[in-house]
Motif scaffolding. Sequence first.
Motif, mmCIF file in Angstrom:
data_model
loop_
_atom_site.group_PDB
_atom_site.id
_atom_site.type_symbol
_atom_site.label_atom_id
_atom_site.label_comp_id
_atom_site.label_asym_id
_atom_site.label_seq_id
_atom_site.Cartn_x
_atom_site.Cartn_y
_atom_site.Cartn_z
ATOM 1 N N GLN A 88 0.793 -1.233 0.000
ATOM 2 C CA GLN A 88 0.000 0.000 0.000
ATOM 3 C C GLN A 88 0.823 1.280 0.000
ATOM 4 O O GLN A 88 0.316 2.337 0.336
ATOM 5 N N ARG A 89 2.092 1.223 -0.391
ATOM 6 C CA ARG A 89 2.880 2.436 -0.448
ATOM 7 C C ARG A 89 3.496 2.592 -1.827
ATOM 8 O O ARG A 89 4.331 1.781 -2.209
ATOM 9 N N PRO A 90 3.071 3.602 -2.587
ATOM 10 C CA PRO A 90 2.022 4.577 -2.268
ATOM 11 C C PRO A 90 0.632 3.986 -2.465
ATOM 12 O O PRO A 90 0.465 3.008 -3.198
ATOM 13 N N GLU A 91 -0.330 4.603 -1.821
ATOM 14 C CA GLU A 91 -1.690 4.131 -1.933
ATOM 15 C C GLU A 91 -2.174 4.225 -3.372
ATOM 16 O O GLU A 91 -1.858 5.159 -4.101
ATOM 17 N N ASN A 92 -2.964 3.253 -3.770
ATOM 18 C CA ASN A 92 -3.665 3.213 -5.063
ATOM 19 C C ASN A 92 -2.782 2.879 -6.255
ATOM 20 O O ASN A 92 -3.300 2.485 -7.299
ATOM 21 N N ARG A 93 -1.486 2.990 -6.154
ATOM 22 C CA ARG A 93 -0.640 2.755 -7.323
ATOM 23 C C ARG A 93 -0.174 1.305 -7.392
ATOM 24 O O ARG A 93 -0.065 0.609 -6.383
ATOM 25 N N VAL A 94 0.121 0.856 -8.617
ATOM 26 C CA VAL A 94 0.556 -0.513 -8.859
ATOM 27 C C VAL A 94 1.789 -0.482 -9.751
ATOM 28 O O VAL A 94 1.789 0.162 -10.807
ATOM 29 N N SER A 95 2.833 -1.166 -9.336
ATOM 30 C CA SER A 95 4.075 -1.250 -10.096
ATOM 31 C C SER A 95 4.063 -2.572 -10.861
ATOM 32 O O SER A 95 4.095 -3.647 -10.271
ATOM 33 N N LEU A 96 4.005 -2.467 -12.176
ATOM 34 C CA LEU A 96 3.792 -3.622 -13.050
ATOM 35 C C LEU A 96 4.989 -3.755 -13.992
ATOM 36 O O LEU A 96 5.394 -2.774 -14.620
ATOM 37 N N HIS A 97 5.526 -4.969 -14.104
ATOM 38 C CA HIS A 97 6.746 -5.165 -14.886
ATOM 39 C C HIS A 97 6.691 -6.489 -15.637
ATOM 40 O O HIS A 97 6.267 -7.511 -15.090
ATOM 41 N N LEU A 98 7.136 -6.473 -16.883
ATOM 42 C CA LEU A 98 7.296 -7.686 -17.673
ATOM 43 C C LEU A 98 8.785 -7.931 -17.847
ATOM 44 O O LEU A 98 9.495 -7.124 -18.455
ATOM 45 N N VAL A 264 5.715 -9.290 -12.948
ATOM 46 C CA VAL A 264 5.840 -8.922 -11.534
ATOM 47 C C VAL A 264 4.883 -7.767 -11.262
ATOM 48 O O VAL A 264 4.920 -6.752 -11.948
ATOM 49 N N MET A 265 4.009 -7.939 -10.263
ATOM 50 C CA MET A 265 3.034 -6.914 -9.918
ATOM 51 C C MET A 265 3.090 -6.674 -8.415
ATOM 52 O O MET A 265 2.875 -7.595 -7.620
ATOM 53 N N VAL A 266 3.401 -5.456 -8.026
ATOM 54 C CA VAL A 266 3.466 -5.074 -6.611
ATOM 55 C C VAL A 266 2.686 -3.786 -6.430
ATOM 56 O O VAL A 266 2.881 -2.832 -7.183
ATOM 57 N N GLY A 267 1.792 -3.749 -5.449
ATOM 58 C CA GLY A 267 1.065 -2.513 -5.215
ATOM 59 C C GLY A 267 -0.278 -2.718 -4.583
ATOM 60 O O GLY A 267 -0.565 -3.769 -3.974
ATOM 61 N N ASP A 268 -1.125 -1.732 -4.749
ATOM 62 C CA ASP A 268 -2.423 -1.670 -4.080
ATOM 63 C C ASP A 268 -3.485 -2.288 -4.989
ATOM 64 O O ASP A 268 -4.186 -1.595 -5.725
ATOM 65 N N PHE A 269 -3.614 -3.620 -4.961
ATOM 66 C CA PHE A 269 -4.543 -4.337 -5.831
ATOM 67 C C PHE A 269 -5.012 -5.616 -5.131
ATOM 68 O O PHE A 269 -4.472 -6.031 -4.099
#
Length: 980
Positions: A88-98, A264-269
């Motif tokens: 949840q840091r930062p809130e609402n954002r998602v870090s997405l990588h292929l 790879v997906m890390v974040g607020d989801f």
Amino acid sequence: MMGNSRVETGKHTRIKAAIALLLMLLGGLLLSPGSTFSSPFPVTAGDVKNRPSDRLPWPHETSDLSPDPAVTFGRLDNGFRYLLMPNQRPENRVSLHLYIGAGSLNETEDQRGLAHFLEHMLFNGSTHFPPGELVRYFQSIGMQFGNDANAHTGFDETVYDIILPAGDESNLKDGLLVMRDYAMGALLLEEEVDRERGVILAEMRTRDSVDYRTFKATLKFELPGMLISRRMPIGKKAVIEGANHKRLKDFYDAWYRPDNAVLVMVGDFSPPLAKRLIKEQFTEFAPRAPEPVSPPMGTIRHKGLEVFYHHEPEAGGTAVSIEVVGVEEPTPDSLALQQKQLVEQMADDMVQNRLDRRLKEPDAPFTSATIGSGTYLDHIRYAEISADSSPDKWSATLTVLEQELRRALLYGFTEAELERVKKDTLSMLDNAVRESPTRNSTSLARMIMRHLARNRVFQSPQQEKANLAPVVASVSLDDVHRAFKNNWPGEHRLVLVTGNADLGKAAQEGPQKRIRDAYLSSAARVVQRPEVQSAAVFPYLPTPKNTGSIAFRETIEDLGVTRVRLDNGVWINVKQTDYSKNEVMAGLIFGRGKSAEPESLPGISLLGEATMDESGLGALDTSQLERALAGKRTGVDFRIRETHCGFFAESVPDELELMFQLFYAHLMDPGFREDALKLVRERMHQEYRSFSRSIDGMMRIEGLRFLAGGDSRFGLPSPEQLDIITLDDIREWIQPQLTKAPLELSVVGDVDVEQVIDLARRYLGTLARQDRDLDAVRNDLPAMPNGTIKRIAVDTQIPKAMVVAAWQTEDFWDIGRTRRLSVLADVFSERLRQRIREKLGASYSPYAFNRASRAYDGYGVFQAYVSVSPHQTDAVLKEVNAIAARLSTGGISEDELNRAIDPILTSIRELRQTNGYWLNSVMTESTRHPQQIEWARSFLDDYAAVSVQDLNRLAGTYLTEKRAVAIIIRPKEEDPTDNG
């Protein structure tokens, strides 16, 4: 390195620094030493037991280590893998990588550069995004191309990054659709290939530098039999010029396959939602060509003493290093391996501490020194000790390195050295656990990919501490000595001297013989056992007996900021946040900073800032202070900014009083040391020599001063100007501000507000700090030389140039105007991208920005920077001016505005969740400028209210010919050197 690399010291060896430089130049992530070759999850023969032949394992499946329980590992039937981690840091954002497990090492000789070319092409047309539409799409959903959407190509990987503005189903679908197209939807249209070719060649030119050329030459010496020395990711010019649809498609189909990719997906989801959407998008992903075979990696067979010399006259200094390099077989991760690497690093840290101490000695011949060891690309084992020096001191520097290395190999370490490193290591492990709840999603995603690339198990800080803390507590002097000797086997030594030391003219026997003789001469001398350093104690000043009284206090409820004025005039701003657990940031400011620099002593602010930092305290130099603070996480830096001086600290909640004790000691007993000034002066000489021979560097030296009408507070002073500044000059300028100027303290983070106020009352509340005369500023102001063009010729053999177009604007203090000029700069940057990069292929990364001064009334500069080929400068300047002319006549559209504003609004929402924003933009100087408090309230809404009319009005006012100046920087003589 082990685990999440949290016990690294942050020091970089020459090898690590050069690799980091290379991959920084190619954009995106840095490739970590230790990453593997040809597959994200390579396995050795011993790893394949008990697994189906068509199922590559995750790193933890061939290890006795368990992964972070917060991570979900998934695999589709086609072999495509994904890794999910809610955060949840930062809130609402998602870090997405292929992550694609292929880079330049997977290329054949006639493919050199195609992996990188292909990475570019995936932004230029795919199944769902016609050419030119992907960047527009990113902007439309609040993402900024370059910051939120980017990619990089390394030796053994290509990674595509998207930072989504939200984690709801719509945004996840959008992001995964883009990733799907990256994986299997590239169009690779011939006309787009032709257009992008110019961009690649422009990037090749932009990336060319002294450091890059040195890195390439050095790699051929270090790894002569290995493919890596012949596979720079930027590629070969001839291959780029001959690239076409078929050649790119062949590489794409061969390596972009489901069993060679991981999402790879890390974040607020929501992980269940993400799993469903991943399955929908990637189930159809199938191999499009037979499974490829990578070219052989090669081998290394160094023996005895081998010497390398590389002369770069344009370098600022000389680098000297001693290395061992060899090949080792990849091994699965394990608890034993992690513990082994930990002990090796502790040994390196002890030698690093010795080098840092030697650096502070009066006769130190070098200006920086590092030691390190590790594994690169999972096959190359290295250890290295290196230093930077002036060219006339390379031999003395080599002697110090050889003898310190030999001292550690012969005699090992002392109990005091080991205890210091134990404290530091345990402290970092402890603090990593405390900080874990608020780690940044993108940082986590990058860390995860580094682990996957190295076939290492990604663990939580809690797991790392449980595994490694017992080793730290029990490790002995024999253990670390044995580990250090194992890293430096005796079968060979590589000795390298690179940079601006000209050894070819000084002796007929040749530079290699001179280097060999210097090394052997040092090796023939006897070295003594390491000295036991005396204990250092901090704090050493008595705690003030009295406390200051509060004269004024208020709480700004909507912002959560408490403001206090003590009866001695000291102001305190405090904000408690939960943005980053275990993080405290603080600034104690005074004076007027660089803007008040004496006209007769140009450069004193630069020299004084660095000298103060290197001097430590009056009673403790920096080495003694570091020993006294072993195991602590609090550090204080002295900075001279344009409008103030100050001490800035990073700390943790448990060390708040220590932070105040450091502030108090720096105010009451500052260190002004001649040795520190000597070191800093030499570093600045090296920097000036480097800058004076580079295009970008001459912009910093001369260009910035030209834009300020010759004002000495801008640009970089010459070595001759720095050399006349004495320690007494520095002391006489800074000391009165330290002892008399009004103070403002701002503290933000994981703090107790009342504790901060109480500590401030005790350590600052009885100081006499109300001499307002020290707030005086110089009356002279910078002024742009409107209507002029400055041409700067640089003595460089690197064939690139720079065009800078600039327009006079205004100072910072009309915040609405300043914000709108920043939006106008984003619109300008987008037009530069479309015209200069995409249409003309003349520049890799042109950009514009507005710099509004906080120190000088009426002074601001709107600037456009374009790196180009030397023969294109005049034509590109004409194009940039044409963009400005079109904007000045009201040509901004609603679509342009929205594509600029939406990413800005997303960034503001994220920025407001950082301690740095509140410290640096809101609280610091808020007692001088109370309007900053209101600006924090209007930050988001004011940007959201920006209109086309606002931008057209500003463009018409400022982007006019009468306000314009230009700078053209190019080589004195063009060099046709082929970058390939």
